[in-house]
Write a protein that holds these residues in place. Structure first.
Motif, PDB file in Angstrom:
ATOM      1  N   LEU A  24       0.814  -1.217   0.000  1.00 42.06           N
ATOM      2  CA  LEU A  24       0.000   0.000   0.000  1.00 42.06           C
ATOM      3  C   LEU A  24       0.846   1.265   0.000  1.00 42.06           C
ATOM      4  CD1 LEU A  24      -2.864  -1.055   2.437  1.00 42.06           C
ATOM      5  CD2 LEU A  24      -3.131  -0.418   0.031  1.00 42.06           C
ATOM      6  N   GLN A  25       2.124   1.155   0.354  1.00 40.24           N
ATOM      7  CA  GLN A  25       2.992   2.324   0.316  1.00 40.24           C
ATOM      8  C   GLN A  25       3.166   2.859  -1.093  1.00 40.24           C
ATOM      9  OE1 GLN A  25       6.659   1.341   2.288  1.00 40.24           O
ATOM     10  NE2 GLN A  25       5.723   1.276   4.316  1.00 40.24           N
ATOM     11  N   THR A  26       2.974   2.013  -2.087  1.00 40.79           N
ATOM     12  CA  THR A  26       3.120   2.435  -3.482  1.00 40.79           C
ATOM     13  C   THR A  26       1.814   2.295  -4.254  1.00 40.79           C
ATOM     14  OG1 THR A  26       3.913   0.209  -4.067  1.00 40.79           O
ATOM     15  CG2 THR A  26       5.578   1.902  -3.553  1.00 40.79           C
ATOM     16  N   VAL A  29      -4.761   3.116  -4.089  1.00 36.75           N
ATOM     17  CA  VAL A  29      -6.086   2.505  -3.973  1.00 36.75           C
ATOM     18  C   VAL A  29      -5.956   1.178  -3.227  1.00 36.75           C
ATOM     19  CG1 VAL A  29      -6.854   3.604  -6.106  1.00 36.75           C
ATOM     20  CG2 VAL A  29      -5.897   1.293  -6.192  1.00 36.75           C
ATOM     21  N   PRO A  30      -7.071   0.632  -2.725  1.00 33.91           N
ATOM     22  CA  PRO A  30      -7.002  -0.656  -2.034  1.00 33.91           C
ATOM     23  C   PRO A  30      -6.460  -1.766  -2.930  1.00 33.91           C
ATOM     24  CG  PRO A  30      -9.100   0.424  -1.602  1.00 33.91           C
ATOM     25  CD  PRO A  30      -8.431   1.213  -2.687  1.00 33.91           C
ATOM     26  N   LEU A  31      -5.992  -2.821  -2.275  1.00 33.81           N
ATOM     27  CA  LEU A  31      -5.468  -3.988  -2.972  1.00 33.81           C
ATOM     28  C   LEU A  31      -6.538  -5.073  -3.002  1.00 33.81           C
ATOM     29  CD1 LEU A  31      -2.097  -4.116  -1.022  1.00 33.81           C
ATOM     30  CD2 LEU A  31      -2.399  -3.188  -3.328  1.00 33.81           C
ATOM     31  N   LEU A  32      -6.718  -5.683  -4.160  1.00 34.77           N
ATOM     32  CA  LEU A  32      -7.647  -6.807  -4.266  1.00 34.77           C
ATOM     33  C   LEU A  32      -7.015  -8.040  -3.632  1.00 34.77           C
ATOM     34  CD1 LEU A  32      -8.871  -6.376  -7.945  1.00 34.77           C
ATOM     35  CD2 LEU A  32     -10.070  -5.707  -5.851  1.00 34.77           C
ATOM     36  N   ILE A  33      -7.822  -8.820  -2.928  1.00 37.30           N
ATOM     37  CA  ILE A  33      -7.376 -10.090  -2.351  1.00 37.30           C
ATOM     38  C   ILE A  33      -8.013 -11.210  -3.156  1.00 37.30           C
ATOM     39  CG2 ILE A  33      -7.197 -11.475  -0.260  1.00 37.30           C
ATOM     40  CD1 ILE A  33      -5.838  -8.705  -0.151  1.00 37.30           C
ATOM     41  N   ARG A 321      -1.408   5.802  11.814  1.00 38.34           N
ATOM     42  CA  ARG A 321      -0.320   5.047  11.201  1.00 38.34           C
ATOM     43  C   ARG A 321       0.827   5.980  10.848  1.00 38.34           C
ATOM     44  NH1 ARG A 321      -2.074   2.750   5.864  1.00 38.34           N
ATOM     45  NH2 ARG A 321      -0.062   1.714   6.019  1.00 38.34           N
ATOM     46  N   GLU A 322       0.529   7.272  10.821  1.00 41.05           N
ATOM     47  CA  GLU A 322       1.484   8.255  10.346  1.00 41.05           C
ATOM     48  C   GLU A 322       2.483   8.656  11.442  1.00 41.05           C
ATOM     49  OE1 GLU A 322      -2.484   8.809   8.245  1.00 41.05           O
ATOM     50  OE2 GLU A 322      -1.768   8.430  10.277  1.00 41.05           O
ATOM     51  N   SER A 323       3.499   9.388  11.016  1.00 39.78           N
ATOM     52  CA  SER A 323       4.470   9.908  11.977  1.00 39.78           C
ATOM     53  C   SER A 323       3.787  10.913  12.893  1.00 39.78           C
ATOM     54  CB  SER A 323       5.641  10.568  11.245  1.00 39.78           C
ATOM     55  OG  SER A 323       5.202  11.718  10.535  1.00 39.78           O
TER      56      SER A 323
END
Length: 341
Positions: A24-26, A29-33, A321-323
């Protein structure tokens, strides 16, 4: 038009949460599983990762246990755009097809940012940072060659904030002179002047009437790259009156800890580590809640939030999740300058 298939990558259902976070860092959009046969089982995006963290799931957890098995889906682009128009918190809609595509709010011509207005609490005396704050308000202390407040304002502008109200107190004239009307930062600035200290929430009661919509409230000594769009989506999806950004904090108990049944020892754990979700000093609230804060009366945010909970209002946490860095102590200030110098 929806985003193309290249932008919507896939993971096998046997991948881990850590694998998804890395991918997800690159990916915007969401990733399909997918299963072994290539069939779509669901998706995992920012929201699902944050929920996994909130649940305390380890990075080795199978991604199939963290995914959304019923993502918003439409048969065509027109239907997807209607779904997005009706639900401003949706990150996007999966459009069925071969290959499937992803329709975003941008592609549907909808506003990208859901948060336009913010209040920054910059009136504190910063006594824990003395002598640095003897003649300089804490928000104007330099980090990486720029005042803390400038870092915050520039990040808010990048996240779509258009108007900022600065709650002033200690050495207010220095902050006004530095910020002015905000035009040099590309933002409109107004000032809420505290004649006496009003606490971490009292200044919100000084707000003028404004446009409806979520209001960001943030401490003026926090450096973070928080995604306000993600926070606003979470706030909307939870139908929350007030959403508090929270971050994990661990504390090791320096003794052996008993678990008891009456006087009988059930177990003994040596120096366990206790984990908590703690307040990160960033809040997203319904604009109308400002009307509940008496004008000119001292009120801390903790008291305000407890009151909302007792009244039955929905108060939720948004897991960061961020700094994030709270510059409250000399060691915090030294560390952030060392790390980023």
């Amino acid at each position: 038009m929806p985003m193309n298939e290249d932008a919507m990558r896939s993971l096998e259902w046997t991948a881990t949460l850590d694998d998804a976070v890395d991918a997800l860092q690159t990916s915007e959009v969401p990733l399909l599983i997918r299963d072994e046969a290539g069939e779509i089982l669901g998706w995992i995006g920012d929201r699902e990762v944050r929920r996994a963290y909130l649940a305390g799931l380890a990075g080795t957890t199978p991604v199939a246990s963290c995914m959304d098995a019923h993502p918003p889906t439409a048969k065509d682009v027109a239907s997807a755009e209607r779904l997005l128009s009706a639900s401003s918190w949706l990150p996007g809609v999966l459009v069925e097809g071969d290959p499937p595509t992803f329709c975003t709010p941008e592609s549907a011509g909808l506003p990208v940012s859901l948060v336009k207005e913010a209040v920054l609490m910059v009136g504190g005396r910063g006594t824990r940072l003395l002598p640095l704050t003897k003649e300089t308000p804490k928000p104007l202390l330099p980090v990486r060659g720029r005042p803390i407040l400038e870092h915050i304002l520039r990040h808010l502008v990048s996240e779509g904030i258009e108007t900022v109200h600065l709650a002033l107190g200690y050495l207010a004239s220095q902050i006004e002179e530095f910020v002015g009307d905000g035009s040099k930062f590309g933002i409109r600035v107004s000032y809420l002047r505290e004649d006496v200290p009003l606490g971490t929430a009292g200044a919100i009661g000084l707000l003028p009437e404004g446009e409806p919509g979520p209001l960001l409230v943030m401490n003026g000594d926090i450096l973070t790259d928080i995604s306000l769009r993600a926070m606003a989506a979470w706030h909307g999806a939870e139908s929350s009156a007030l959403t508090v950004a929270a971050r994990p904090h661990q504390h090791q108990i320096p003794y052996g800890v008993f678990r008891l049944f009456d006087a009988r020892v059930v177990s003994l754990e040596e120096k366990p580590v206790a984990s908590f979700w703690v307040n990160a000093g960033i809040y997203l609230m319904r604009r109308t809640l400002a009307e509940r804060i008496p004008k000119g009366r001292y009120l801390d945010m903790t008291t305000f939030i407890q009151g909302l909970v007792q009244e039955g209002e929905s108060v939720c946490v948004f897991p960061l999740r961020e700094s994030w860095c709270d510059i409250g102590l000399p060691e915090d200030y030294d560390r952030v300058n060392r790390e980023d110098g």
